[in-house]
Design a protein around this motif. Structure first.
Motif, PDB file in Angstrom:
ATOM      1  N   ARG A  15      62.518  52.183 114.454  1.00  0.00           N
ATOM      2  CA  ARG A  15      62.123  52.745 115.723  1.00  0.00           C
ATOM      3  C   ARG A  15      60.264  52.474 115.439  1.00  0.00           C
ATOM      4  O   ARG A  15      59.732  52.030 116.409  1.00  0.00           O
ATOM      5  CB  ARG A  15      62.218  54.230 115.788  1.00  0.00           C
TER       6      ARG A  15
ATOM      7  N   VAL B 152      60.260  51.325 119.340  1.00  0.00           N
ATOM      8  CA  VAL B 152      61.389  52.000 120.094  1.00  0.00           C
ATOM      9  C   VAL B 152      60.754  53.528 120.486  1.00  0.00           C
ATOM     10  O   VAL B 152      60.516  54.314 119.450  1.00  0.00           O
ATOM     11  CB  VAL B 152      62.805  52.235 119.294  1.00  0.00           C
TER      12      VAL B 152
ATOM     13  N   ALA C 255      64.271  57.232 123.273  1.00  0.00           N
ATOM     14  CA  ALA C 255      65.094  56.143 123.674  1.00  0.00           C
ATOM     15  C   ALA C 255      66.546  56.354 123.050  1.00  0.00           C
ATOM     16  O   ALA C 255      66.602  56.615 121.854  1.00  0.00           O
ATOM     17  CB  ALA C 255      64.680  54.895 123.301  1.00  0.00           C
TER      18      ALA C 255
ATOM     19  N   LEU D 253      68.960  54.537 121.203  1.00  0.00           N
ATOM     20  CA  LEU D 253      68.857  53.199 120.428  1.00  0.00           C
ATOM     21  C   LEU D 253      70.403  52.842 120.260  1.00  0.00           C
ATOM     22  O   LEU D 253      71.077  53.227 119.738  1.00  0.00           O
ATOM     23  CB  LEU D 253      68.180  53.608 119.153  1.00  0.00           C
TER      24      LEU D 253
ATOM     25  N   ILE E 195      71.372  44.879 128.768  1.00  0.00           N
ATOM     26  CA  ILE E 195      70.112  45.795 128.362  1.00  0.00           C
ATOM     27  C   ILE E 195      68.750  45.300 129.502  1.00  0.00           C
ATOM     28  O   ILE E 195      68.120  46.162 130.098  1.00  0.00           O
ATOM     29  CB  ILE E 195      69.626  45.252 127.021  1.00  0.00           C
TER      30      ILE E 195
ATOM     31  N   ASN F  69      66.342  55.119 129.697  1.00  0.00           N
ATOM     32  CA  ASN F  69      65.857  55.140 128.385  1.00  0.00           C
ATOM     33  C   ASN F  69      66.697  54.491 127.386  1.00  0.00           C
ATOM     34  O   ASN F  69      66.832  55.261 126.598  1.00  0.00           O
ATOM     35  CB  ASN F  69      65.173  56.441 128.108  1.00  0.00           C
TER      36      ASN F  69
ATOM     37  N   PHE G 189      67.178  51.236 124.146  1.00  0.00           N
ATOM     38  CA  PHE G 189      66.502  50.114 123.644  1.00  0.00           C
ATOM     39  C   PHE G 189      67.424  49.721 122.704  1.00  0.00           C
ATOM     40  O   PHE G 189      68.409  50.372 122.179  1.00  0.00           O
ATOM     41  CB  PHE G 189      65.113  50.635 122.948  1.00  0.00           C
TER      42      PHE G 189
ATOM     43  N   ARG H 188      63.408  45.625 126.307  1.00  0.00           N
ATOM     44  CA  ARG H 188      63.830  46.998 125.700  1.00  0.00           C
ATOM     45  C   ARG H 188      64.583  46.001 124.550  1.00  0.00           C
ATOM     46  O   ARG H 188      65.655  46.784 124.242  1.00  0.00           O
ATOM     47  CB  ARG H 188      64.232  47.877 126.559  1.00  0.00           C
TER      48      ARG H 188
END
Length: 401
Positions: free
Chosen positions: A215, A220, A224, A226, A246, A254, A256, A276
Motif C-alpha cells: 500500500r 494505495v 481503498a 485492495l 478497474i 474506492n 485499487f 488505480r
C-alpha cells in the motif's frame, strides 16, 4: 546429488521405505506454475509418509540434471523448452541415456503421471508398461490449451487430442485435481475415477511473507479496497478484462488493483492507463504472501483452471476470492459465504462484482475468514498424499474401484 550407478548406490534406495513412487511431471521447479507446485507439494508429503519419491521432469530452466531436495529425488531430462518452457520437447542425447539408464535400475513400485498431453507423459506411460505397472494419471486442465489466437489454437487442439490418444493406449487409471478437471477428461473419452486435489501448507505459506508494504510502496489509499491478481499476463487469465474493469469504475468507487506477474499482455494492461492499477512485475513467493495478506480480495477472471493454486494461497491468507467458475472455485468456495462467483470473464461482469465487493466490506472480510478456516481443515497435502497412496495401492493390487 543423486548417485547414478545403481539402485543400491543411491543414498535413498533402502528398504526402510514403504514403496518407491515415480512421478512424471513435464514441469517442475525452478519452472513456476500450478503443476510444478502440485508436484512438489504432494511429493514432499509422500516422503513424510515413508515413501521413496523420484520426480522425473524436463530441464526447462538449465537447472541441475539430478538433485535431492527435501528427500525428493529429482531427475531433469534434457529438452527444448518450446513455448517459453510451457511445452518442453525431449532431447535424445548421452545425458538423456544416462538418466534413463539410472531410472531403469530403480526398484519402482508405482508410476504417477501429471497431465496427459506432454511428450514426457507418454514416455512415463511407456516406462510403466515396460515395468509391469499400471500408471496413475492426474489431469490438471479443464479446457483446451490456448495461445490466444484462433488460427494457432486449432492445430494446437489437434496436437492435444493426438497426445491424449497416445497416452490412452497405455490404459492409465485416471484422476484429476478438481471436479472441473474430472469433467474435462470426458471430452477425450476418459472416465475420471475421482479427485486427488490440489492443496497447500497454509501456515507455511503465510509465515514466509516478506515485510514489503505494498500500500505504501505503490500509493494505495489506506481506505481503498485492495484487489490482487497474480499470474501470467495471457488471454486465458482475463487480465485485460480485469484492467478494463478497474479503469471503468466510477471515481467515487474506492478500489485499487495490484496485478503482479508478467507475460505478453502486460504492456497492453499498462497502456490502458488505469489510474488505480499497479503492475509491479513477478513477485517472489514471500512477496506474494505479503501482497495477499494486505489485499482485501483476489480477483481471477480466468477462462479455465485445473485447480488454481492462487485460490489456495489467497485462502491461506484470509483473502476473499472473486473468480469465474473454474477448477478449484467450488472446492475452495462451495457457497457464496466464501467468495463471489463471476457470471463470466467479461469486463462488465468483473466491474459489477468489484462494485459489489466495495459496497459490502464486512461481507468480504467474513469471506476471507471462512476461507482461511476451510483451507486449513480440508485442503492439506497430507489428505492428498493419503488419497494418492490409497489409489496406487489399489491399482497395484488390482482392487476394484
Amino acid at each position: 546429488m543423486l548417485h547414478t550407478v545403481s539402485a543400491s548406490s543411491s543414498p535413498t534406495a533402502d528398504t526402510a521405505h514403504n514403496s518407491c513412487i515415480c512421478i512424471f511431471s513435464a514441469l517442475y521447479e525452478p519452472h513456476i506454475g500450478g503443476v510444478e507446485s502440485y508436484t512438489k507439494g504432494i511429493a514432499e508429503a509422500l516422503v513424510t509418509k515413508g515413501q521413496r519419491v523420484i520426480v522425473v521432469t524436463m530441464n526447462t530452466n538449465g537447472a541441475a540434471p539430478e538433485e535431492s531436495s527435501n528427500s525428493v529425488e529429482v531427475i531433469r531430462l534434457p529438452c527444448r523448452p518450446f513455448l517459453n518452457g510451457r511445452f518442453p520437447l525431449p532431447l535424445n542425447n548421452n545425458e538423456a541415456d544416462r538418466l534413463w539408464s539410472w531410472l531403469n535400475e530403480q526398484p519402482i513400485d508405482n508410476v504417477v503421471i501429471n497431465t496427459r498431453f506432454y511428450c514426457l507423459s507418454s514416455q512415463g506411460a511407456y516406462f510403466a508398461r515396460t515395468h509391469g505397472i499400471t500408471p496413475l494419471l492426474i489431469e490438471h486442465g479443464s479446457a483446451h490449451l490456448t495461445l490466444g489466437n484462433p488460427a494457432l489454437d486449432a492445430p494446437l487442439h489437434l496436437i492435444e487430442h493426438a497426445m491424449t490418444a497416445s497416452i490412452k493406449r497405455y490404459n492409465p487409471t485416471c484422476f484429476a485435481v478438481s471436479k472441473k478437471a474430472s469433467a474435462w477428461l470426458s471430452h477425450f473419452g476418459i472416465a475420471s475415477q475421482g479427485e486427488i486435489s490440489n492443496a497447500i501448507d497454509a501456515d507455511a505459506f503465510v509465515n514466509q511473507a516478506s515485510n514489503r508494504d505494498f500500500r505504501n510502496e505503490l500509493g494505495v489509499p489506506e481506505d481503498a479496497l485492495l484487489i490482487a491478481f497474480a499470474g501470467r499476463f495471457v488471454p486465458e487469465k482475463g487480465v485485460l478484462q480485469l484492467a478494463e474493469a478497474i479503469k471503468d469504475l466510477e471515481a467515487d468507487c474506492n478500489i485499487f488493483a495490484i496485478m503482479a506477474g508478467d507475460g505478453p499482455l502486460r504492456c497492453k494492461v499498462q497502456q490502458l492507463g488505469a489510474a488505480r492499477l499497479a503492475t509491479p512485475g513477478t513477485l517472489s513467493k514471500s512477496d506474494l504472501a505479503a501482497l495477499l495478506l494486505q489485499a482485501d480480495a483476489l480477483c481471477l477472471p480466468s477462462r479455465s483452471e485445473g485447480f488454481c493454486t492462487m485460490f489456495l494461497e489467497a485462502a491461506a491468507c484470509g483473502t476473499a476470492i472473486i473468480a469465474t467458475d473454474v477448477g478449484g472455485m467450488h472446492e475452495i468456495a462451495p457457497t457464496n459465504e466464501y467468495g463471489i462467483l463471476l457470471e463470466s470473464m467479461s469486463a462488465s461482469d468483473v466491474k459489477a462484482a468489484l462494485e459489489k465487493a466495495a459496497s459490502n466490506r464486512a461481507t468480504i472480510k467474513h469471506m476471507g475468514e471462512q476461507l482461511a478456516a476451510r483451507v486449513r481443515s480440508q485442503c492439506t497435502w497430507r489428505e492428498s498424499a493419503n488419497k494418492l497412496i490409497q489409489e496406487v495401492q489399489a491399482s497395484a493390487s488390482g482392487a476394484p474401484k
